[in-house]
Design an enzyme around this catalytic site. Structure first.
Site, PDB file in Angstrom:
ATOM      1  N   LYS A   1      21.548   0.695 -53.230  1.00  0.00           N
ATOM      2  CA  LYS A   1      22.771  -0.122 -53.210  1.00  0.00           C
ATOM      3  C   LYS A   1      23.969   0.783 -53.475  1.00  0.00           C
ATOM      4  O   LYS A   1      24.003   1.522 -54.452  1.00  0.00           O
ATOM      5  CB  LYS A   1      22.696  -1.209 -54.279  1.00  0.00           C
ATOM      6  CG  LYS A   1      23.920  -2.119 -54.289  1.00  0.00           C
ATOM      7  CD  LYS A   1      23.716  -3.290 -55.213  1.00  0.00           C
ATOM      8  CE  LYS A   1      24.188  -3.038 -56.618  1.00  0.00           C
ATOM      9  NZ  LYS A   1      25.644  -3.012 -56.796  1.00  0.00           N
TER      10      LYS A   1
ATOM     11  N   ARG B   1      21.284   0.974 -64.102  1.00  0.00           N
ATOM     12  CA  ARG B   1      21.231   1.877 -65.254  1.00  0.00           C
ATOM     13  C   ARG B   1      19.838   2.146 -65.814  1.00  0.00           C
ATOM     14  O   ARG B   1      19.573   3.273 -66.247  1.00  0.00           O
ATOM     15  CB  ARG B   1      22.197   1.390 -66.343  1.00  0.00           C
ATOM     16  CG  ARG B   1      23.651   1.659 -65.959  1.00  0.00           C
ATOM     17  CD  ARG B   1      24.611   0.845 -66.751  1.00  0.00           C
ATOM     18  NE  ARG B   1      24.529  -0.578 -66.381  1.00  0.00           N
ATOM     19  CZ  ARG B   1      25.289  -1.525 -66.918  1.00  0.00           C
ATOM     20  NH1 ARG B   1      26.171  -1.222 -67.842  1.00  0.00           N
ATOM     21  NH2 ARG B   1      25.150  -2.782 -66.519  1.00  0.00           N
TER      22      ARG B   1
ATOM     23  N   ASP C   1      27.454  -3.299 -51.552  1.00  0.00           N
ATOM     24  CA  ASP C   1      27.800  -4.390 -52.484  1.00  0.00           C
ATOM     25  C   ASP C   1      29.300  -4.317 -52.809  1.00  0.00           C
ATOM     26  O   ASP C   1      29.686  -3.846 -53.869  1.00  0.00           O
ATOM     27  CB  ASP C   1      26.939  -4.224 -53.747  1.00  0.00           C
ATOM     28  CG  ASP C   1      27.124  -5.365 -54.735  1.00  0.00           C
ATOM     29  OD1 ASP C   1      27.587  -6.452 -54.336  1.00  0.00           O
ATOM     30  OD2 ASP C   1      26.801  -5.154 -55.925  1.00  0.00           O
TER      31      ASP C   1
ATOM     32  N   LYS D   1      31.300  -7.082 -52.664  1.00  0.00           N
ATOM     33  CA  LYS D   1      31.724  -8.378 -53.223  1.00  0.00           C
ATOM     34  C   LYS D   1      33.107  -8.768 -52.706  1.00  0.00           C
ATOM     35  O   LYS D   1      34.050  -8.978 -53.477  1.00  0.00           O
ATOM     36  CB  LYS D   1      31.709  -8.349 -54.752  1.00  0.00           C
ATOM     37  CG  LYS D   1      30.342  -8.073 -55.344  1.00  0.00           C
ATOM     38  CD  LYS D   1      30.326  -8.293 -56.855  1.00  0.00           C
ATOM     39  CE  LYS D   1      28.984  -8.038 -57.458  1.00  0.00           C
ATOM     40  NZ  LYS D   1      28.577  -6.630 -57.465  1.00  0.00           N
TER      41      LYS D   1
ATOM     42  N   ASP E   1      38.744 -12.584 -50.604  1.00  0.00           N
ATOM     43  CA  ASP E   1      40.155 -12.574 -50.226  1.00  0.00           C
ATOM     44  C   ASP E   1      40.372 -13.759 -49.282  1.00  0.00           C
ATOM     45  O   ASP E   1      39.469 -14.582 -49.116  1.00  0.00           O
ATOM     46  CB  ASP E   1      40.485 -11.220 -49.556  1.00  0.00           C
ATOM     47  CG  ASP E   1      41.947 -10.820 -49.747  1.00  0.00           C
ATOM     48  OD1 ASP E   1      42.821 -11.699 -49.563  1.00  0.00           O
ATOM     49  OD2 ASP E   1      42.213  -9.651 -50.071  1.00  0.00           O
TER      50      ASP E   1
ATOM     51  N   THR F   1      26.157 -11.640 -63.121  1.00  0.00           N
ATOM     52  CA  THR F   1      25.164 -11.674 -64.207  1.00  0.00           C
ATOM     53  C   THR F   1      25.751 -11.210 -65.538  1.00  0.00           C
ATOM     54  O   THR F   1      25.109 -11.328 -66.575  1.00  0.00           O
ATOM     55  CB  THR F   1      23.940 -10.802 -63.848  1.00  0.00           C
ATOM     56  OG1 THR F   1      24.405  -9.575 -63.292  1.00  0.00           O
ATOM     57  CG2 THR F   1      23.050 -11.481 -62.847  1.00  0.00           C
TER      58      THR F   1
HETATM   59  O1  C5P Z   1      23.059  -1.041 -64.121  1.00  0.00           O
HETATM   60  P1  C5P Z   1      22.656  -2.445 -63.755  1.00  0.00           P
HETATM   61  O2  C5P Z   1      21.164  -2.594 -63.520  1.00  0.00           O
HETATM   62  O3  C5P Z   1      23.209  -3.478 -64.683  1.00  0.00           O
HETATM   63  O4  C5P Z   1      23.349  -2.650 -62.320  1.00  0.00           O
HETATM   64  C1  C5P Z   1      23.369  -3.871 -61.687  1.00  0.00           C
HETATM   65  C2  C5P Z   1      24.078  -3.704 -60.383  1.00  0.00           C
HETATM   66  O5  C5P Z   1      24.123  -4.968 -59.743  1.00  0.00           O
HETATM   67  C3  C5P Z   1      25.521  -3.228 -60.494  1.00  0.00           C
HETATM   68  O6  C5P Z   1      25.748  -2.335 -59.399  1.00  0.00           O
HETATM   69  C4  C5P Z   1      26.356  -4.477 -60.343  1.00  0.00           C
HETATM   70  O7  C5P Z   1      27.574  -4.220 -59.684  1.00  0.00           O
HETATM   71  C5  C5P Z   1      25.462  -5.346 -59.482  1.00  0.00           C
HETATM   72  N1  C5P Z   1      25.619  -6.797 -59.616  1.00  0.00           N
HETATM   73  C6  C5P Z   1      25.515  -7.475 -60.815  1.00  0.00           C
HETATM   74  N2  C5P Z   1      25.700  -8.842 -60.875  1.00  0.00           N
HETATM   75  C7  C5P Z   1      25.927  -9.519 -59.760  1.00  0.00           C
HETATM   76  C8  C5P Z   1      26.000  -8.846 -58.533  1.00  0.00           C
HETATM   77  C9  C5P Z   1      25.813  -7.471 -58.498  1.00  0.00           C
HETATM   78  O8  C5P Z   1      25.248  -6.858 -61.839  1.00  0.00           O
HETATM   79  N3  C5P Z   1      26.041 -10.841 -59.796  1.00  0.00           N
END
Ligand code: C5P
Length: 240
Positions: A39, A216, A66, A68, A71, A125
């Site tokens: 991603k 992460r 991603d 998002k 607009d 999330t």
């Molecule tokens: O590091 P982590 O596992 O928290 O990364 C989650 C990834 O998913 C990030 O790139 C974040 O931008 C993305 N994301 C999210 N919540 C959403 C949509 C995408 O955390 N609803």
């Protein structure tokens, strides 16, 4: 890295690296066979632009872009047009941008990139009830997710992004067809960071996810390759 039994449910690695070199360094340590999906999000896209997307695509990885998008309908449709020539397989829009915004984006996608899957982001999330209330939304997160999911599916979106905690409810409400992508996945005992609505990889798979996004816990691990392998194995076991 030897290929792990590739699970039919992909673990998409979020390449949220502060530099192009670190991102490419991770990709050099894996192969498109061992980690088919990655991603590219706002951090990397804003730093490196479409050139990086082309480079990662040319290396054989499937790309979830991603961005998002959120607009007015005309601008989002224009952005989808601008992105349509990139080697991307999935692209996100915020469902809260509304029905017309999603429909206009789908019209362009169907015309210019028929294989591209557009996903409607429901509630981030990182948001909990308190965070939502601060934006004026007094519904509980799961109720608001359901409302946005229903709007996205009415617009014709083939998939959604939601937290793992909403998967069962969305499957019950909307059946097996929507492609449900879930971030907010944390191996048991892992650091939550800013994520608030989380599950383990095995729980997310069992709750009905079509794909997981993990950032992460992999990119900040002492051994990222071992971390991704561990998650893939946990997912494969959960499916059996
Ligand atoms: O590091 P982590 O596992 O928290 O990364 C989650 C990834 O998913 C990030 O790139 C974040 O931008 C993305 N994301 C999210 N919540 C959403 C949509 C995408 O955390 N609803």
């Amino acid at each position: 890295m030897p290929p792990v039994n590739p699970s039919p449910i992909p673990c998409i690695v979020a390449l949220d690296y502060p530099s192009r070199d670190e991102l490419l360094g991770f990709l050099k340590s894996v192969t498109p066979q061992s980690v088919p999906w990655v991603k590219i999000g706002l951090q990397s896209f804003c730093l490196n632009g479409p050139g990086l997307v082309r480079e990662v695509g040319a290396a054989g990885f499937k790309i979830f872009l991603d961005l998002k998008l959120h607009d007015i309908p005309n601008t989002v449709a224009g952005a989808v047009r601008s992105l349509s020539s990139l080697p991307i397989s999935m692209l996100t829009l915020h469902a809260s941008g509304g029905l017309e915004m999603m429909q206009r984006a789908l019209d362009i996608q169907q015309e210019l990139a028929p294989d591209l899957r557009l996903l409607g982001v429901t509630v981030l999330t990182s948001m909990d009830r308190k965070g939502l209330a601060e934006t004026g939304i007094t519904n509980a997160p799961d109720a608001h997710v359901e409302r946005l999911a229903s709007l996205a599916l009415e617009a014709g979106m083939p998939g959604l992004v939601c937290s793992p905690l909403e998967l069962r409810n969305l499957r019950q409400e909307f059946g097996k067809n929507p492609f449900l992508v879930t971030p907010g996945v944390r191996p048991a005992g892992g650091d939550m960071g800013d994520q608030k609505r989380t599950m383990t990889p095995a729980e997310a798979v069992q709750a009905g996810a079509s794909a997981l996004v993990v950032g992460r816990p992999i990119t900040k691990a002492a051994d990222p390759v071992a971390a991704v392998k561990g998650i893939q194995e946990e997912m494969s076991l959960a499916i059996q």
